[in-house]
Design an enzyme around this catalytic site. Structure first.
Site, PDB file in Angstrom:
ATOM      1  N   ASP A 130       0.935  -1.677  12.326  1.00 15.67           N
ATOM      2  CA  ASP A 130       1.278  -2.249  11.013  1.00 15.67           C
ATOM      3  C   ASP A 130       1.510  -3.754  11.193  1.00 15.67           C
ATOM      4  O   ASP A 130       2.521  -4.172  11.769  1.00 15.67           O
ATOM      5  CB  ASP A 130       2.531  -1.558  10.469  1.00 15.67           C
ATOM      6  CG  ASP A 130       2.841  -2.005   9.050  1.00 15.67           C
ATOM      7  OD1 ASP A 130       2.921  -3.237   8.813  1.00 15.67           O
ATOM      8  OD2 ASP A 130       2.996  -1.144   8.175  1.00 15.67           O
ATOM      9  N   ARG A 163       0.849  -1.178   0.000  1.00 15.98           N
ATOM     10  CA  ARG A 163       0.000   0.000   0.000  1.00 15.98           C
ATOM     11  C   ARG A 163       0.887   1.230   0.000  1.00 15.98           C
ATOM     12  O   ARG A 163       1.765   1.366   0.846  1.00 15.98           O
ATOM     13  CB  ARG A 163      -0.818  -0.041   1.293  1.00 15.98           C
ATOM     14  CG  ARG A 163      -2.125   0.642   1.243  1.00 15.98           C
ATOM     15  CD  ARG A 163      -2.885   0.385   2.526  1.00 15.98           C
ATOM     16  NE  ARG A 163      -2.310   1.050   3.675  1.00 15.98           N
ATOM     17  CZ  ARG A 163      -3.025   1.601   4.640  1.00 15.98           C
ATOM     18  NH1 ARG A 163      -4.333   1.568   4.607  1.00 15.98           N
ATOM     19  NH2 ARG A 163      -2.448   2.178   5.667  1.00 15.98           N
TER      20      ARG A 163
END
Ligand code: PRP
Ligand code: URA
Length: 209
Positions: free
Chosen positions: A200, A104
């Protein structure tokens, strides 16, 4: 519209709290992600079709049930999806594993595909696409687009933490795909992270950054 299910078994909620904690280190994070994935696989596979077979027990001949229908392939979205594969394989050890690489863009949150390697027969398999995080939904939508282009048609998406924004977009883009998550969180923040989330997932699994 596909099914949307929060698999909130007490064991899963307890384990999710462990990995949400910022002080949870890489070793425990990795172990617990796999444990949650294994527990989720039990529920995700609940509607697997059965057929009757005749067997001989030590006592008598008997008609019993065995799995039939489509074979399974687990498709982790790299990197973080890898963390869920071994847990699911504990329950479905004969599954094949296909990999799809997505990252991403940190500024735009746009997904980019960089790797695709599937078993030859994905068109005739039940696919469990796995990624711990469903945030904007971009990565999951692009992964499923890509799989459909190559003939896949029978897919379930399995994540640990989902944002409402991602669930909505994924349902709109792929209404035929069932979504399973261990938790539906509050929202995304300005950096595209799920709140409260777990940070994350890829970095926490692999000890990067
Ligand atoms: C993370 C996560 C998902 C994606 C979710 O991957 O594992 O794939 O972000 O975000 P989205 O729903 O907004 O697309 P990332 O791009 O950080 O790559 P990594 O797994 O290699 O760390
Ligand atoms: N990807 C992650 O790993 N975590 C988030 O919160 C959002 C996207």
């Amino acid at each position: 519209m596909g099914k949307f299910q929060v698999i909130d078994h007490p064991l899963i909620q307890h384990k999710l709290t462990i990995i949400r904690d910022k002080n949870c280190g890489t070793k425990v994070f990795r172990e617990v992600v796999n444990e949650i994935a294994m527990l989720m696989a039990y529920e995700v596979s609940r509607d697997m079709p059965l057929e009757e077979v005749e067997i001989e027990t030590p006592i008598t001949v008997s008609t019993q049930k065995t799995l039939s229908g489509k074979k399974v392939a687990i498709v982790p979205i790299l990197r973080a999806g890898i963390g869920m594969v071994d847990g699911i394989l504990e329950l479905i050890p004969a599954a094949k594993v296909g990999h799809i690489g997505m990252f991403r863009d940190e500024e735009t949150f746009e997904p980019h595909e960089y790797f695709f390697k599937m078993p030859e027969d994905i068109d005739s398999r039940q696919l469990f696409i796995v990624d711990p995080m469903l945030a904007t939904g971009g990565s999951a939508i692009m992964a499923i687009d890509s799989l459909k282009k190559r003939g896949a048609s029978n897919m379930k998406f399995v994540c640990l933490v989902a944002a409402p924004e991602g669930v909505k977009l994924l349902q709109e883009a792929h209404p035929d795909v069932d979504i399973y998550t261990a938790a539906l969180d509050d929202k995304l923040n300005e950096q595209g992270y799920i709140v409260p989330g777990l940070g994350d997932a890829g970095d926490r699994l692999f000890g990067t950054k």
